[in-house]
Design an enzyme around this catalytic site. Structure first.
Site, PDB file in Angstrom:
ATOM      1  N   ALA A  12       7.671  69.244  16.427  1.00  0.00           N
ATOM      2  CA  ALA A  12       6.528  69.842  17.127  1.00  0.00           C
ATOM      3  C   ALA A  12       6.328  71.316  16.788  1.00  0.00           C
ATOM      4  O   ALA A  12       7.278  72.088  16.712  1.00  0.00           O
ATOM      5  CB  ALA A  12       6.652  69.693  18.640  1.00  0.00           C
ATOM      6  N   GLY A  13       5.062  71.682  16.603  1.00  0.00           N
ATOM      7  CA  GLY A  13       4.686  73.078  16.407  1.00  0.00           C
ATOM      8  C   GLY A  13       4.699  73.574  14.979  1.00  0.00           C
ATOM      9  O   GLY A  13       4.268  74.701  14.708  1.00  0.00           O
ATOM     10  N   LYS A  15      11.883  57.260  19.833  1.00  0.00           N
ATOM     11  CA  LYS A  15      11.757  58.682  20.128  1.00  0.00           C
ATOM     12  C   LYS A  15      11.310  58.801  21.580  1.00  0.00           C
ATOM     13  O   LYS A  15      10.215  58.367  21.941  1.00  0.00           O
ATOM     14  CB  LYS A  15      10.735  59.345  19.204  1.00  0.00           C
ATOM     15  CG  LYS A  15      10.498  60.817  19.540  1.00  0.00           C
ATOM     16  CD  LYS A  15       9.337  61.393  18.747  1.00  0.00           C
ATOM     17  CE  LYS A  15       8.965  62.766  19.271  1.00  0.00           C
ATOM     18  NZ  LYS A  15       7.743  63.307  18.631  1.00  0.00           N
ATOM     19  N   ASN A  63       3.353  66.210  12.257  1.00  0.00           N
ATOM     20  CA  ASN A  63       2.178  65.349  12.194  1.00  0.00           C
ATOM     21  C   ASN A  63       0.922  66.171  11.949  1.00  0.00           C
ATOM     22  O   ASN A  63       0.318  66.120  10.883  1.00  0.00           O
ATOM     23  CB  ASN A  63       2.063  64.536  13.488  1.00  0.00           C
ATOM     24  CG  ASN A  63       1.004  63.440  13.437  1.00  0.00           C
ATOM     25  OD1 ASN A  63       1.096  62.449  14.147  1.00  0.00           O
ATOM     26  ND2 ASN A  63      -0.016  63.561  12.600  1.00  0.00           N
ATOM     27  N   THR A  64       0.535  66.980  12.956  1.00  0.00           N
ATOM     28  CA  THR A  64      -0.730  67.707  12.885  1.00  0.00           C
ATOM     29  C   THR A  64      -0.805  68.642  11.690  1.00  0.00           C
ATOM     30  O   THR A  64      -1.885  68.831  11.114  1.00  0.00           O
ATOM     31  CB  THR A  64      -0.948  68.508  14.185  1.00  0.00           C
ATOM     32  OG1 THR A  64      -0.811  67.628  15.304  1.00  0.00           O
ATOM     33  CG2 THR A  64      -2.328  69.139  14.215  1.00  0.00           C
ATOM     34  N   GLY A  87       1.372  70.330  18.241  1.00  0.00           N
ATOM     35  CA  GLY A  87       0.063  70.541  17.642  1.00  0.00           C
ATOM     36  C   GLY A  87      -0.426  71.974  17.640  1.00  0.00           C
ATOM     37  O   GLY A  87      -1.552  72.246  17.213  1.00  0.00           O
TER      38      GLY A  87
END
EC number: 2.8.1.10
Length: 257
Positions: free
Chosen positions: A185-186, A98, A207-208, A159
């Site tokens: 993301a986001g 990535k 992830n987050t 995040g």
């Protein structure tokens, strides 16, 4: 559902999971298992891949169940990203990478020029390349034309949990793509993941949203179900939006009172 194909690989799950910032290695392991993810991503710079005496999450996972997707987080230039990618490949973990080249420390938005350069260099070296990019429609197409095996546009800053800020741009990227589009993301909650899939995305990387949840294991399962539901909804074909109501029951043969 159809399999997700990235380069020569096929996956049943369309949820890709990051492995950073979990409360503990035990919680991380449980969340990974609950998510049903088959692709796990991690920052090469944060892993002790050449120091077996140092603990890392790879030790507690059955790696026969997962495909690892190292990322070049921390890179500010194409050259840095390539060096990190080579390090990951030398470890023997995976030939997928990535590409993540950050252009702004405050927003963590990707540098489009350096990302394009890094992708080109890594493709020439035989990597399976998945670049993290913004929701720039033209850039996404240029990365595909370069030969990238998937495109990973962000829903919003890494995040931030803001969800999909620009669904129109994402839909344009998805419509024009001939390679998988993985929204990255986001993502903040299951509704965001489901929406990404309903727009036609081939997968979601997060992830987050899981690691930062009050109950990461439960959230991992919620994300699994959201991605599955969103994909099924997309494949089923939603009804068009209309200005006025439309009766759901047939009106033929109804008696007049």
């Amino acid at each position: 559902m159809m399999m997700l194909k990235i380069g020569p690989y096929e996956f049943s799950s369309r949820l890709l999971l990051g492995t950073g910032k979990y409360p503990s290695l035990d919680v991380q392991k449980e969340a990974v298992e609950a998510s049903g993810a088959e692709i796990l991503t991690f920052a090469v710079r944060r892993m002790n891949i050449f120091s077996p005496e140092q603990p890392n999450f790879l030790e507690q996972l059955d790696l026969s169940k997962y495909k690892l997707l190292p990322n070049t987080a921390g890179a500010k230039t194409a050259e840095e990203a390539v060096r990190i990618a080579r390090l990951a490949k030398a470890s023997g973990l995976c030939d997928m990478i990535k590409v993540e080249v950050i252009g702004c420390d405050k927003t963590l938005l990707p540098d489009p020029i350096e990302t394009l350069k890094a992708a080109e260099m890594l493709l020439e070296e035989g990597f399976i390349v998945l670049p993290y990019t913004s929701d720039d429609v033209v850039l996404a197409k240029r990365l595909e034309e370069l030969g990238c095996h998937a495109i990973m546009p962000g829903a919003s800053p890494i995040g931030s949990g803001q969800g999909i800020i620009n669904p129109l741009n994402l839909s344009f990227i998805i419509e024009q793509a001939n390679v998988p589009v993985i929204v990255d993301a986001g993502i903040g909650g299951p509704a965001d993941a489901a929406l990404a899939m309903e727009l036609g995305a081939d997968g979601v990387l997060l992830n987050t949203a899981v690691s930062g949840a009050a109950d990461p294991v439960k959230m991992a399962k919620a994300m699994k179900l959201a991605v599955e539901a969103g994909r099924l909804g997309y494949e089923a074909g939603r009804i068009p939006k209309k200005r006025y109501a439309s009766a759901s029951s047939p009106t033929e043969g109804m008696s007049v009172v």
